[in-house]
Design a protein around this motif. Structure first.
Motif, mmCIF file in Angstrom:
data_model
loop_
_atom_site.group_PDB
_atom_site.id
_atom_site.type_symbol
_atom_site.label_atom_id
_atom_site.label_comp_id
_atom_site.label_asym_id
_atom_site.label_seq_id
_atom_site.Cartn_x
_atom_site.Cartn_y
_atom_site.Cartn_z
ATOM 1 N N VAL A 1 79.392 -44.785 -34.344
ATOM 2 C CA VAL A 1 79.131 -45.104 -35.751
ATOM 3 C C VAL A 1 77.737 -44.593 -36.105
ATOM 4 C CG1 VAL A 1 78.812 -46.923 -37.462
ATOM 5 C CG2 VAL A 1 80.633 -47.133 -35.768
ATOM 6 N N GLY A 2 77.613 -43.972 -37.259
ATOM 7 C CA GLY A 2 76.315 -43.476 -37.705
ATOM 8 C C GLY A 2 76.408 -42.892 -39.100
ATOM 9 N N GLY A 3 75.317 -42.323 -39.563
ATOM 10 C CA GLY A 3 75.287 -41.691 -40.871
ATOM 11 C C GLY A 3 75.686 -40.227 -40.790
ATOM 12 N N ASP A 4 75.935 -39.636 -41.946
ATOM 13 C CA ASP A 4 76.291 -38.222 -41.996
ATOM 14 C C ASP A 4 75.127 -37.365 -41.495
ATOM 15 O OD1 ASP A 4 78.011 -36.035 -42.673
ATOM 16 O OD2 ASP A 4 76.763 -35.680 -44.431
ATOM 17 N N ASP A 5 73.916 -37.775 -41.792
ATOM 18 C CA ASP A 5 72.707 -37.150 -41.256
ATOM 19 C C ASP A 5 72.003 -38.160 -40.356
ATOM 20 O OD1 ASP A 5 73.165 -34.871 -42.812
ATOM 21 O OD2 ASP A 5 72.115 -35.753 -44.528
ATOM 22 N N ARG A 6 71.211 -37.656 -39.411
ATOM 23 C CA ARG A 6 70.540 -38.570 -38.479
ATOM 24 C C ARG A 6 69.458 -39.409 -39.152
ATOM 25 N NH1 ARG A 6 71.919 -34.347 -35.007
ATOM 26 N NH2 ARG A 6 73.107 -35.080 -33.208
ATOM 27 N N ASP A 7 69.013 -38.998 -40.316
ATOM 28 C CA ASP A 7 68.013 -39.779 -41.042
ATOM 29 C C ASP A 7 68.652 -40.834 -41.934
ATOM 30 O OD1 ASP A 7 65.470 -38.634 -40.193
ATOM 31 O OD2 ASP A 7 66.212 -36.786 -41.108
ATOM 32 N N ILE A 8 69.967 -41.004 -41.818
ATOM 33 C CA ILE A 8 70.675 -42.078 -42.511
ATOM 34 C C ILE A 8 71.053 -43.102 -41.449
ATOM 35 C CG2 ILE A 8 72.693 -42.691 -43.884
ATOM 36 C CD1 ILE A 8 72.741 -39.807 -44.903
ATOM 37 N N HIS A 9 70.400 -44.262 -41.471
ATOM 38 C CA HIS A 9 70.639 -45.233 -40.409
ATOM 39 C C HIS A 9 70.109 -46.597 -40.820
ATOM 40 C CE1 HIS A 9 66.345 -44.925 -39.531
ATOM 41 N NE2 HIS A 9 66.478 -43.604 -39.467
ATOM 42 N N PHE A 10 70.531 -47.608 -40.077
ATOM 43 C CA PHE A 10 69.966 -48.946 -40.257
ATOM 44 C C PHE A 10 68.521 -48.955 -39.768
ATOM 45 C CE2 PHE A 10 74.440 -50.358 -40.273
ATOM 46 C CZ PHE A 10 74.402 -51.285 -41.312
ATOM 47 N N ASP A 11 67.673 -49.702 -40.458
ATOM 48 C CA ASP A 11 66.319 -49.907 -39.964
ATOM 49 C C ASP A 11 66.285 -51.018 -38.921
ATOM 50 O OD1 ASP A 11 65.222 -47.924 -41.528
ATOM 51 O OD2 ASP A 11 64.803 -49.266 -43.203
ATOM 52 N N SER A 12 67.202 -51.969 -39.058
ATOM 53 C CA SER A 12 67.205 -53.120 -38.155
ATOM 54 C C SER A 12 68.075 -52.855 -36.935
ATOM 55 C CB SER A 12 67.718 -54.366 -38.882
ATOM 56 O OG SER A 12 69.091 -54.218 -39.196
ATOM 57 N N ALA B 1 69.979 -44.158 -35.066
ATOM 58 C CA ALA B 1 70.712 -43.067 -35.706
ATOM 59 C C ALA B 1 72.160 -43.006 -35.233
ATOM 60 C CB ALA B 1 70.019 -41.733 -35.434
ATOM 61 N N ASP B 2 72.419 -43.420 -33.979
ATOM 62 C CA ASP B 2 73.767 -43.373 -33.418
ATOM 63 C C ASP B 2 74.042 -44.666 -32.664
ATOM 64 O OD1 ASP B 2 74.339 -40.318 -33.803
ATOM 65 O OD2 ASP B 2 72.393 -40.410 -32.796
ATOM 66 N N GLY B 3 75.161 -45.277 -32.969
ATOM 67 C CA GLY B 3 75.608 -46.452 -32.234
ATOM 68 C C GLY B 3 76.875 -46.127 -31.468
ATOM 69 N N TRP B 4 76.885 -46.401 -30.164
ATOM 70 C CA TRP B 4 78.021 -46.057 -29.302
ATOM 71 C C TRP B 4 78.520 -47.286 -28.542
ATOM 72 C CZ3 TRP B 4 80.409 -41.289 -28.360
ATOM 73 C CH2 TRP B 4 79.791 -40.157 -28.899
ATOM 74 N N PHE B 5 79.810 -47.260 -28.253
ATOM 75 C CA PHE B 5 80.357 -48.156 -27.238
ATOM 76 C C PHE B 5 81.555 -47.471 -26.603
ATOM 77 C CE2 PHE B 5 83.173 -51.528 -25.641
ATOM 78 C CZ PHE B 5 82.303 -52.109 -24.723
ATOM 79 N N VAL B 6 81.548 -47.441 -25.272
ATOM 80 C CA VAL B 6 82.696 -46.958 -24.509
ATOM 81 C C VAL B 6 83.155 -48.110 -23.637
ATOM 82 C CG1 VAL B 6 83.616 -45.179 -22.996
ATOM 83 C CG2 VAL B 6 81.634 -44.669 -24.448
ATOM 84 N N GLY B 7 84.388 -48.528 -23.815
ATOM 85 C CA GLY B 7 84.929 -49.639 -23.037
ATOM 86 C C GLY B 7 86.247 -49.257 -22.399
#
Length: 762
Positions: free
Chosen positions: A690-701, A673-679
């Motif tokens: 990076v993610g969807g407007d709602d948490r149920d909007i996301h990549f399956d893979s 549901a949420d992809g993060w990177f802090v560098g």
């Protein structure tokens, strides 16, 4: 006859005396006459001296410039076209006025020209409301004559010309000659050529009629009329006219709008931030009380928050960024901002979004997860409908629920967003909501670790269509990016990167309830592994073991000291896996602790503010607090560099070839549901979500949805561009400020950690 004539003269004298003193009609105070243009746009500057935007009210995007910054062609064209005896009269041109009365008033010749001088036109623009009929306009004229005479008494001819050009509305939100020169020709007013000047002066007759964008042929003809008037006035020769009138109309047009240009999300954030009022709990709905906490902390701790309502002008009134002509000097670097926006577009727009479309293509509930039923999706869309502006407007107009639903299910023509530009289509408003839900969202911020100066700020993919800011307003679960804070707590309690812990799945009991964390990999299962390896691999079992050894309540306190102010963080063992919601800006600030010897630097958005006269009225300094000691920070640098050199952040090296000292951490929440990177490098800390407007909007893979695939590439593209720009002085050769020979846990133990040959996932 003579008595009647004398009475007429006496009546006119009394009438104009009454107008002069304001007994009849409106006459502005002398103070207003001395400051006839007080409503200037506030200018927002980047750290490298570029104007990145303005704040204005009622479309008055006005920036005042002095006479010396006007092109000489502008002045000559204006005088020749609008008032050929400008330098000879004192506000009223009696020759032109008499001609207008005879030819237009008596003989009804529409082409006879007007009698208004430049000064009278200025008086009209400054002080006359729009007349609704000829009689009302007739009564306005004498007042404008008197104001024109007063303006001539208080100002030089040069100042009057500057006032006129600074005030005139050239359309397309370009109010004033500085904005007009930028909008139509992408130039400063002083650099305008003869033909460009003539084109803009041609608009003074009727900007709508001679609009060069909509009616280029009319504008071209009008430009040549202006050139001919300059010949008549002696400013041009006939040969010069023949040469320049033969040239085509050339524009470099770009509309000025708060939704366009660079750093749009940042400019909107800054506007709201500076104009904020002291938080009142009653003004916040029950569901948004968390925001009340954030705003209250900002009001007390950040001088910039609510600055306009905390500071006052000499007359005792609060500052207004729409009308006070302020100059706000921000920390944003226009070049780095450009690189950040390009990185978002390159990765999300060109790579990630097409992959998401392809994955969602055969989903019956697209773009929502297949785990949801059709009814659940419909319920989500209905909630989104009730939150839309269309719904609120219709409810306010008294429409029934049935009428609103019928309207939302009726196809209408509309323009919708796409990465290839807006496209015209026909769909129902409810379908348009679902359409916009298909687009992935993002937030990115980059900040100098030692000063807190924010250099780049991208709150989303396109401000005109997705105005919710995912840098400061949006908060999402942070997943494994929370783990460095837990590890730093361990370092503070005597652990080192080389201390070993069991790498195995265990069940923990909290209040009698079992909790068994899962892990994305079974590499080295059952072995004793070092903490450095555990963080590099983002191992959940190691984190859970550490959390069980620590005090969750103390961990929550530590998170607050890192600048994470969410009051709803629950102290539990599961907190080690990042279920709490945090903003991108908070994560950037929190990670500044590691390259900054344990000192957190709060984001600094503005360095100084000047008033309309150029006086510095506010200066801002970095705000810092110690979170962990320097020793713990050195240990964390070693561990976080391990994430990049052989852990979940290895794509930084492998795919983007970025060298030098780098630390960082990826993060992925449940179901991607949420992809993060802090560098971070020794100089810059940057975070991306990076993610969807709602948490149920996301990549399956996991291949596309994990933080290393969804968010890290934006960081990589951005940093590669920044380091390649020699003028920015962010070099890959910079190194972290760790004491020479520092070894936190023994050479043998550190060297025994061999990075895995392939990339790992969380």
């Amino acid at each position: 006859m003579w008595k009647a004539f004398g009475c007429l003269l006496l009546a006119l004298l009394l009438f104009f005396t009454a107008v002069w003193f304001g007994w009849i009609g409106y006459m502005p105070d002398i103070e207003d006459l001395q400051n006839p243009i007080s409503r200037f746009a506030t200018q927002v500057y980047s750290a490298d001296g570029k104007i990145i935007g303005t704040y204005s009210i009622d479309r008055e995007n006005r920036i005042c410039i002095p006479y010396e910054q006007l092109s000489p062609y502008l002045v000559k064209a204006l005088v020749a076209t609008e008032d050929e005896r400008f330098y000879e009269h004192s506000g009223i041109d009696y020759i032109a006025l008499g001609r207008a009365i005879v030819k237009r008033g008596i003989l009804q010749q529409a082409s006879a020209g007007g009698g208004s001088t430049i000064t009278q036109q200025l008086a009209k623009q400054l002080y006359s409301a729009k007349a609704h009929n000829k009689i009302e306009r007739l009564f306005q004229k004498p007042i404008e004559w008197v104001i024109a005479v007063k303006l001539e008494r208080h100002y030089t001819k040069e100042e009057i010309i500057a006032f006129y050009l600074n005030y005139f509305d050239f359309l397309h939100n370009a109010v004033g000659i500085k904005s007009a020169a930028n909008t139509y020709f992408n130039k400063e007013a002083k650099d305008l050529t003869l033909n460009e000047s003539a084109t803009l002066i041609g608009l003074c007759k009727n900007p709508s009629l001679f609009n060069p964008v909509r009616f280029p042929d009319r504008a071209l003809n009008r430009r040549n009329v202006v050139l001919q008037q300059m010949v008549k006035a002696g400013y041009l020769t006939q040969a010069e006219y023949d040469k320049h009138s033969a040239e085509e109309l050339k524009l470099d047009f770009h509309r000025i709008d708060h939704k366009d240009g660079t750093a749009t999300y940042f400019r909107e954030f800054l506007r709201q931030y500076m104009m904020a009022k002291e938080p009142n709990k009653d003004d916040y709905p029950e569901w948004n009380r968390v925001q009340y906490v954030y705003d209250s902390i900002a009001w007390e701790s950040d001088p910039l928050y609510g600055w306009c309502n905390k500071n006052f002008k000499r007359n005792g009134s609060a500052y207004n960024i729409y009308t006070d002509g302020l100059k706000v000097f921000t920390t944003i670097d226009s070049r780095m901002q450009k690189y950040a926006e390009e990185a978002v577009e390159m990765h999300v727009g060109r790579t990630l979004q097409p992959r998401f479309f392809a994955e969602s293509k055969n989903k019956p509930n697209a773009p929502y997860s297949s785990r949801l039923s059709a009814k659940q999706v419909q319920d989500i869309l209905n909630r989104a409908m009730k939150q839309s502006e269309r719904y609120r407007v219709m409810r306010a107009d008294g429409a029934s629920e049935e009428e609103i639903r019928r309207a939302f299910n009726t196809p209408v023509e509309m323009s919708v967003f796409s990465y290839q530009g807006e496209r015209d289509t026909t769909m129902t408003p409810l379908d348009s909501i679902r359409y916009y839900k298909k687009f992935l969202r993002t937030g990115f911020m980059s900040m100098e670790a030692q000063t807190g100066e924010v250099k780049a700020y991208v709150g989303g993919i396109d401000f005109a269509h997705f105005q919710y800011d995912m840098v400061t307003a949006g908060r999402r679960q942070v997943g494994s990016t929370i783990k460095p804070f837990l590890y730093s707590m361990a370092m503070e309690n005597g652990y080192s990167p080389c201390d070993v812990v069991p790498n195995e799945q265990r069940t923990y009991y909290v209040g009698g309830q079992p909790w068994t964390p899962r892990n994305g990999s079974r590499a080295r299962y059952g072995e004793m592994v070092t903490l450095k390896w555990g963080l590099a691999q983002s191992n959940n079992w190691v984190s859970a073991y550490l959390m069980n050894e620590m005090n969750p309540y103390q961990f929550v306190e530590l998170l607050h000291s890192y600048g994470i102010h969410n009051p709803n963080i629950y102290p539990s063992l599961a907190l080690c896996l990042g279920p709490c919601e945090v903003s991108v800006a908070e994560m950037v600030s929190a990670y500044s602790v590691f390259p900054n010897k344990g000192i957190r630097c709060a984001p600094l958005f503005v360095t100084r503010i000047e008033d309309a006269e150029g006086n510095v009225i506010a200066q801002f300094q970095p705000r810092m607090n110690e979170v962990i000691n320097a020793e713990s920070a050195y240990k964390m640098l070693i561990e976080l560099q391990g994430v990049i050199d052989g852990g979940t952040g290895s794509r930084v090296r492998r795919l983007y070839g970025i060298q030098g000292s780098i630390g960082g951490k990826t993060g992925t929440t449940n179901r991607n549901a949420d992809g993060w990177f802090v560098g971070f490098t020794p100089q810059l800390v940057s975070a991306c979500w990076v993610g969807g407007d709602d948490r149920d909007i996301h990549f399956d893979s996991m291949a596309n949805g994990q933080g290393a695939a969804a968010a890290l590439p934006i960081w990589g593209i951005y940093m590669k561009k920044v380091m390649a720009d020699k003028d920015l002085n962010y070099k890959s050769t910079a190194s972290f400020d760790i004491p020479d020979g520092y070894n936190p846990c023994g050479v043998q133990a550190v060297q025994s950690e061999t990075p895995p040959p392939e990339e790992v996932v969380e």
